[in-house]
Design a protein around this motif. Structure first.
Motif, mmCIF file in Angstrom:
data_model
loop_
_atom_site.group_PDB
_atom_site.id
_atom_site.type_symbol
_atom_site.label_atom_id
_atom_site.label_comp_id
_atom_site.label_asym_id
_atom_site.label_seq_id
_atom_site.Cartn_x
_atom_site.Cartn_y
_atom_site.Cartn_z
ATOM 1 N N HIS A 189 -4.314 -1.107 9.748
ATOM 2 C CA HIS A 189 -5.738 -1.286 9.862
ATOM 3 C C HIS A 189 -6.147 -1.560 11.489
ATOM 4 O O HIS A 189 -7.237 -1.258 11.964
ATOM 5 N N ASP A 190 -5.226 -2.197 12.081
ATOM 6 C CA ASP A 190 -5.275 -2.518 13.635
ATOM 7 C C ASP A 190 -4.653 -1.651 14.705
ATOM 8 O O ASP A 190 -4.396 -1.822 15.635
ATOM 9 N N PRO A 236 -5.142 -5.995 3.080
ATOM 10 C CA PRO A 236 -5.529 -7.224 3.535
ATOM 11 C C PRO A 236 -6.690 -7.718 2.449
ATOM 12 O O PRO A 236 -6.872 -9.135 2.515
ATOM 13 N N ALA A 237 -7.403 -7.141 2.108
ATOM 14 C CA ALA A 237 -8.271 -7.318 0.864
ATOM 15 C C ALA A 237 -7.685 -7.971 -0.152
ATOM 16 O O ALA A 237 -8.199 -9.228 -0.802
ATOM 17 N N SER A 284 0.840 -1.073 0.230
ATOM 18 C CA SER A 284 0.054 0.054 0.171
ATOM 19 C C SER A 284 0.928 1.413 -0.014
ATOM 20 O O SER A 284 2.098 1.203 0.389
ATOM 21 N N ARG A 336 -7.631 4.226 7.333
ATOM 22 C CA ARG A 336 -7.126 2.772 7.625
ATOM 23 C C ARG A 336 -7.044 1.793 6.310
ATOM 24 O O ARG A 336 -7.571 2.024 5.568
ATOM 25 N N ASP A 337 -5.969 0.939 6.227
ATOM 26 C CA ASP A 337 -5.417 0.483 5.113
ATOM 27 C C ASP A 337 -6.242 -0.878 5.048
ATOM 28 O O ASP A 337 -5.986 -1.772 5.822
ATOM 29 N N CYS A 338 -7.325 -0.767 4.425
ATOM 30 C CA CYS A 338 -8.257 -1.965 4.073
ATOM 31 C C CYS A 338 -7.955 -2.562 2.757
ATOM 32 O O CYS A 338 -8.217 -3.693 2.506
ATOM 33 N N ASN A 339 -6.935 -1.969 1.874
ATOM 34 C CA ASN A 339 -6.721 -2.525 0.528
ATOM 35 C C ASN A 339 -5.681 -3.766 0.533
ATOM 36 O O ASN A 339 -5.938 -4.794 0.030
ATOM 37 N N VAL A 398 -16.630 1.396 0.933
ATOM 38 C CA VAL A 398 -16.263 0.042 1.271
ATOM 39 C C VAL A 398 -17.457 -0.787 1.463
ATOM 40 O O VAL A 398 -17.399 -2.186 0.849
ATOM 41 N N PRO A 418 -10.826 1.473 -2.129
ATOM 42 C CA PRO A 418 -11.058 0.206 -2.078
ATOM 43 C C PRO A 418 -11.614 -0.700 -3.047
ATOM 44 O O PRO A 418 -11.392 -1.672 -3.683
#
Length: 675
Positions: free
Chosen positions: A444-445, A461-462, A436, A456-459, A639, A566
């Motif tokens: 994200h955590d 993990p997805a 990313s 938050r970095d959702c890309n 998202v 996302p």
């Protein structure tokens, strides 16, 4: 008039190989290199192995260089280091009539690009009589790298050394010689300089600050090619719109397949790790299945007369044949043997009577086994209820074809195991790294609320979940900041370990969108497209970087730079990354997602300017048809639209809507649900 083919010899210098030639691997590596990259100009006519001894080396060198039976090119490998026994330079230098320091410099310069330890080698090059001599390291990898650096130039030197007329050979100038050899000078290569003036003219000096990459000779002019923003250009000199042409999705996928590496065969054990791999060769059965005559029912093995029925009557039970391995005693006429399904037929037996056609008459004294059984039918014929040797699969038969996939259903694994295959050739799967980018991105955590501007970095993990779900190994390369050094460092780290890099963010037109400039200007890569006519995902970028892998071999690494939103990142990963991975894994007709026809559960509006890939939930209806429902608002940053999305509705660019109940094309991303 074609030039005559050149004669080469390989001299291996090694105490070990001179005692056991099977330990020599360098000669085969050099032979393969000359055959593949030697422009079909060479015949390797001679080879020899001598120990690390000055006299032995000199005898071999003079044998190949003196007299009428000389070779044009003598390659030695081994003995160029600093150990006590290394003496190749000491043996060769006194024999050389004309030294060739330029060739030595070329070999060392190429090796230094790979490892600083190249300075620990002591190569020698020169001409003796009419033979060019080059000494290479003893390691196959080092020898290959050194020879690869000069191989295309060597024919010219050999023709000159053999007495060729220099005036005739040099007619047409250096450019003609370079074209004949298939090389070009830095002066003739088009390399973008880091310093771009405000009107985007391009300097051709090769001044990259990170070692540089020799760019392949281009066939287009720099002014005709799009190039990314210069991060150091002022606001007035930045592009106001992308310089990259807008490609259709189909054209973009075609380019991706064109530049994705071809499948590479590897050998793997036959076990659960084989699932998802594509076979790289036809698989033949080593052994027949079954390997012995076996019963297909529970019952009694008997001897049936070929002259007529003779099974009816009362018989003593002579033995028992189970499916478990073990010796089975031969059967005599007038005896029967109790047998279970799949058990081997006793020698002498030629049919099996089903247990349903018998009656137990008595047990053994201990009551543990059958003693006497009456057979109630005389209709059993020879070979009845028997599975013959090879009746399922014959020895040598092709059981699986090249290009077939080993699936998680288990059938292919069971078939390979049944015919005794311990290992098979399959195509290697690319390893993928995910990264990313962006100063605003946080883990994200990370505990606590977000500060203003943070996301938050959702890309990551997805994307990693999707790639792993496709069956590929994926490595996490974290978050790179919007600084040229940070992004370049992350990309270089990934390039050492993966075949494909997938990034998200940093591909738009802002001054902090640095992926395109970093790929082109810092890594020497080629951007094949930077915009796609689609919604979402217009700024999707695909690039390749040519370099040497960890073994020193030429390699092409791929970079997919996906948008930061996302929905855009996930949609474009399925449309563009997946087809590339499947192609390089040996999947024929690697189109990626399966296309299906669906019935719309609601009216959906089209975009008048761009084709849209609308996130939908697809379920199998009780009517036998697939039904699709929108997952909600389709803004690329939304998202929530990814929840329950297992398909993409393919909507054309047009005014109006697709009506409820209408049939439409969709791409299936995940497993089907049910109504």
């Amino acid at each position: 008039m074609a030039k005559p083919r050149l004669q080469a010899a390989v001299l291996v210098i090694s105490d070990t190989a001179s005692q056991d030639p099977s330990t020599d691997r360098a000669r085969a590596v050099l032979g393969d290199l000359i055959a593949i990259e030697g422009n079909d100009q060479w015949d390797i006519t001679k080879h020899d192995i001598v120990p690390d001894d000055v006299s032995a080396i000199q005898r071999a060198v003079t044998k190949y260089c003196d007299g009428e039976d000389y070779v044009n090119f003598l390659i030695t490998t081994g003995g160029t280091g600093f150990s006590m026994k290394d003496c190749t330079p000491e043996a060769v230098v006194p024999l050389i009539h004309k030294h060739a320091p330029g060739l030595v410099h070329g070999m060392l310069a190429a090796s230094l690009e790979i490892t600083p330890f190249a300075v620990m080698s002591r190569p020698v090059a020169g001409v003796r009589n009419r033979t060019l001599i080059v000494t290479l390291p003893g390691s196959p990898k080092g020898a290959k790298e050194n020879l690869q650096a000069i191989l295309k130039l060597v024919p010219h030197a050999c023709h000159q050394a053999a007495g060729g007329d220099s005036r005739t050979m040099h007619a047409g100038g250096v450019e003609k010689l370079e074209d004949e050899a298939g090389v070009s000078s830095n002066k003739r290569q088009k390399v973008y300089h880091h310093d771009h003036s405000h009107n985007h003219s391009h300097s051709h000096s090769h001044s990259h600050s990170h070692g540089g990459h020799i760019v392949p000779r281009a066939h287009t002019r720099p002014e005709d090619r799009p190039v990314s923003n210069d991060p150091r250009a002022g606001p007035s000199n930045r592009y106001r719109e992308s310089p990259y042409p807008m490609l259709s999705v189909d054209d973009a996928v075609s380019l991706i397949i064109q530049y994705s590496p071809s499948p590479e065969p590897i050998i793997m054990p036959v076990n659960g790790s084989l699932v998802g791999y594509i076979l790289a060769e036809d698989v033949h059965a080593h052994y027949p299945v079954p390997a012995y005559r076996a019963s297909i029912v529970d019952g009694y093995a008997v001897i049936v007369s070929k002259d007529g029925p003779s099974t009816k009557g009362v018989f003593p039970v002579d033995s028992v044949s189970h499916a478990a391995p073990g010796e089975v005693p031969a059967l005599q006429r007038g005896q029967i043997s109790r047998i279970t399904t799949g058990a081997p037929l006793p020698p002498g037996a030629n049919a099996v009577v089903m247990v349903e056609d018998t009656v137990l008459r008595s047990m053994t004294d201990d009551g543990q086994e059958e003693k006497v059984v009456e057979i109630l039918t005389d209709q059993v014929k020879p070979d009845e209820n028997i599975r013959e040797v090879g009746s399922d699969i014959k020895a040598g038969e092709i059981v699986l074809r090249k290009g077939e996939e080993v699936t998680d259903v288990g059938g292919e694994l069971g078939l390979l195991a049944s015919v005794g295959k311990a290992k098979v050739f399959v195509y290697r799967k690319p390893v993928v790294g995910v990264l990313s980018t962006g100063d605003e991105i946080v883990m994200h955590d990370r505990p606590g609320p977000l500060r203003l501007g943070e996301v938050r970095d959702c890309n990551r993990p997805a994307l990693m979940a999707a790639i792993k779900g496709w069956g590929f190994q994926v490595l996490d390369y974290g978050i790179a900041r919007d600084k040229p050094g940070s992004l370049e460092e992350h990309l270089r780290n990934a390039l050492r370990n993966v075949d494909v890099i997938v990034t998200s963010g940093g591909v738009s037109m802002g001054e902090l969108d640095l992926l395109k400039p970093t790929i082109e200007r810092s890594l020497g890569g080629t951007i094949h497209f930077g915009r796609v006519n689609m919604k979402p995902g217009k700024p999707t970028t695909f690039a390749t970087i040519s370099l040497k892998d960890n073994e020193g071999d030429p390699a092409t690494k791929l970079i997919f730079s996906l948008p930061g939103n996302p929905a855009s990142a996930l949609v474009t990963s399925h449309l563009f990354v997946l087809p590339s991975l499947l192609h390089s894994s040996g999947k024929e007709r690697a189109h990626g997602l399966a296309q299906v026809r669906v019935i719309l559960e609601e009216e959906i509006r089209c975009d008048p300017k761009r084709p849209e890939y609308h996130r939908v939930s697809i379920v199998a209806g009780q009517d036998g048809f697939l039904h699709a429902s929108s997952t909600g608002g389709q803004r690329s940053s939304k998202v929530g639209s990814l929840r329950r999305a297992n398909g993409l509705l393919v909507l054309p660019a047009r005014e109006g809507t697709v009506a409820k109940g209408e049939m439409s094309d969709a791409l299936l991303m995940g497993r089907l649900g049910g109504l």
